[in-house]
Enzyme design. Structure first.
Site, PDB file in Angstrom:
ATOM      1  N   GLY A 177       3.704   5.934  -2.661  1.00  0.00           N
ATOM      2  CA  GLY A 177       4.907   6.668  -3.036  1.00  0.00           C
ATOM      3  C   GLY A 177       5.326   6.493  -4.484  1.00  0.00           C
ATOM      4  O   GLY A 177       6.225   7.198  -4.969  1.00  0.00           O
ATOM      5  N   GLY A 233       0.814  -1.208   0.000  1.00  0.00           N
ATOM      6  CA  GLY A 233       0.000   0.000   0.000  1.00  0.00           C
ATOM      7  C   GLY A 233       0.846   1.255   0.000  1.00  0.00           C
ATOM      8  O   GLY A 233       0.558   2.223  -0.718  1.00  0.00           O
ATOM      9  N   GLU A 234       1.917   1.269   0.799  1.00  0.00           N
ATOM     10  CA  GLU A 234       2.805   2.419   0.835  1.00  0.00           C
ATOM     11  C   GLU A 234       3.584   2.559  -0.471  1.00  0.00           C
ATOM     12  O   GLU A 234       3.887   3.676  -0.906  1.00  0.00           O
ATOM     13  CB  GLU A 234       3.770   2.308   2.018  1.00  0.00           C
ATOM     14  CG  GLU A 234       3.129   2.529   3.370  1.00  0.00           C
ATOM     15  CD  GLU A 234       2.225   1.372   3.783  1.00  0.00           C
ATOM     16  OE1 GLU A 234       1.158   1.636   4.379  1.00  0.00           O
ATOM     17  OE2 GLU A 234       2.561   0.202   3.496  1.00  0.00           O
ATOM     18  N   PHE A 235       3.889   1.426  -1.100  1.00  0.00           N
ATOM     19  CA  PHE A 235       4.550   1.490  -2.416  1.00  0.00           C
ATOM     20  C   PHE A 235       3.669   2.212  -3.424  1.00  0.00           C
ATOM     21  O   PHE A 235       4.120   3.109  -4.141  1.00  0.00           O
ATOM     22  CB  PHE A 235       4.864   0.082  -2.919  1.00  0.00           C
ATOM     23  CG  PHE A 235       5.363   0.058  -4.340  1.00  0.00           C
ATOM     24  CD1 PHE A 235       6.692   0.320  -4.634  1.00  0.00           C
ATOM     25  CD2 PHE A 235       4.499  -0.215  -5.399  1.00  0.00           C
ATOM     26  CE1 PHE A 235       7.146   0.316  -5.943  1.00  0.00           C
ATOM     27  CE2 PHE A 235       4.943  -0.220  -6.702  1.00  0.00           C
ATOM     28  CZ  PHE A 235       6.272   0.045  -6.980  1.00  0.00           C
TER      29      PHE A 235
END
Length: 408
Positions: free
Chosen positions: A64, A59-61
């Site tokens: 960002g 999810g953070e990938f």
């Protein structure tokens, strides 16, 4: 406090080793870090400077990713290294084309931090949303390597803002610049004398808007949907699926696509038990009656962000557990969303409810009511899409800041 932190890191590693024979995630976590420095030193030329992106998970990938991809577009000769903490990110993105290499992040010890940063030789480090690691942050700071947090978000109940949180506040002092999602985060950081924070919003808006502007054509999904209205259930857990099964029964004219968060054989079998007339995506192409089914179970990973293009309304899972998953992917395609009760940590969910493009539910009666409301008036989807569009631009703001470090 440092000694306590170091003990906690070692205990975490020990727990992972103990659970690895019985838990697939723990097994991936352990195996992926085995001989990690040998893998890094074999693949990376430490004499060449790199840009280091770290993400907690998938999810953070995705959050960002707009910054990474635009940075690579503007500075094509820069070499990028990506690290993940979680297997759910690494195992899916380990062959990511724009990175010179993708690795698991070794556990946060002083020795690991020194060795990793020497091997990576980063000219810049970018962490997305959260993941605060004392030794990595301290080593970057001492080597005068700029460290950015992008799409950061802070809440009053976090340890940074507690009377006993001085050690964790020290971690934040090593960050060169924070790019945060909301004004509350700016004000909270000021209470602990951190002034180097900029309100930029959430880079996820840029990502989902871009995804919705260039939707993938999914022929089998088109065949399944036909001319029927379509309910997309994304990133679901068992509590979500039980409610959706009841909604499905009372709305036979609708098609339902269920894309669960976990696609292990056991969970897929459970879903088939709830939806006995369903067909799995993996067998769809070989079933001559596939288009006649009402329910389609997605038993693979990677399709969900494209599925929303075929929906009239979406249900986002996770709201009966730790918290809801990504509502913005659906909203960007101009469809209203429904989710469970645990959404307070997600600003976009609160915003979508406030503007009438989303509903939170706790039981089947509330789900039925939300479904009826959001499929009757017809403009909630437009409201959702306009909301996403209005929040784009964070990526450009961050790249403008980065330009001082990254000469073409």
């Amino acid at each position: 406090m440092l000694w306590l932190y170091n003990i906690a890191i070692q205990l975490y590693g020990l727990i992972i080793r103990l659970f690895s024979p019985f838990n697939s995630k723990a097994s991936f976590f352990l195996k992926g870090r085995r001989n990690i420095f040998a893998k890094i030193e074999k693949k990376i030329d430490s004499t060449v400077p790199h840009i280091w992106f770290h993400f907690a998970s998938l999810g953070e990938f995705e959050q960002g990713r707009p910054v990474l991809e635009k940075l690579k577009e503007q500075y094509p000769n820069k070499k990028i290294i990506v690290t993940f903490f979680s297997p759910s990110g690494y195992e899916i993105r380990k062959n990511y084309a724009l990175a010179e290499a993708v690795f698991y992040l070794p556990l946060d010890t002083a020795a690991n931090a020194e060795r990793l940063i020497t091997a990576f030789n980063p000219e810049l480090a970018i962490f997305t949303k959260y993941e605060y690691w004392y030794h990595y942050f301290k080593a970057l700071h001492h080597k005068n390597i700029p460290l950015l947090i992008i799409s950061g978000i802070f809440r009053p109940n976090q340890i940074f803002f507690k009377s006993y949180g001085s050690f964790h506040r020290k971690m934040l002092s090593y960050v060169s610049q924070f790019f945060v999602q909301n004004e509350e985060s700016i004000q909270l950081l000021k209470t602990i004398n951190i002034q180097n924070a900029t309100l930029s919003g959430d880079t996820r808006f840029d990502r989902v808007a871009e995804n919705a502007s260039t939707p993938k054509k999914l022929s089998l999904i088109e065949k399944f949907c036909g001319n029927a209205p379509v309910f997309i259930a994304g990133s679901t857990w068992p509590e979500d699926e039980r409610l959706i099964a009841l909604l499905c029964t009372s709305n036979p004219e609708w098609k339902f696509i269920v894309a669960p968060h976990e696609i292990g054989v056991h969970h897929i079998n459970e879903i088939e038990g709830l939806f006995p007339q369903a067909i799995k995506y993996s067998t769809f192409a070989t079933d001559e009656t596939s288009a006649e089914h009402q329910i389609l179970i997605i038993d693979n990973i990677g399709m969900l962000s494209s599925l929303y293009a075929y929906g009239n309304i979406a249900y986002i899972g996770g709201g009966f557990g730790a918290g809801i998953h990504n509502t913005l992917e659906a909203a960007a395609f101009g469809i209203p969303v429904i989710f469970g009760p645990k959404y307070e940590k997600f600003q976009e969910a609160k915003d979508l409810i406030k503007i009438g493009a989303a509903k939170s539910i706790q039981n089947i009666n509330e789900l039925n009511a939300a479904f009826t409301t959001l499929t009757s008036t017809g403009n909630e989807g437009d409201i959702a899409k306009n909301y996403v569009t209005s929040k784009t631009g964070s990526t450009d703001q961050i790249l403008q800041y980065l330009s001082q470090y990254l000469k073409p």
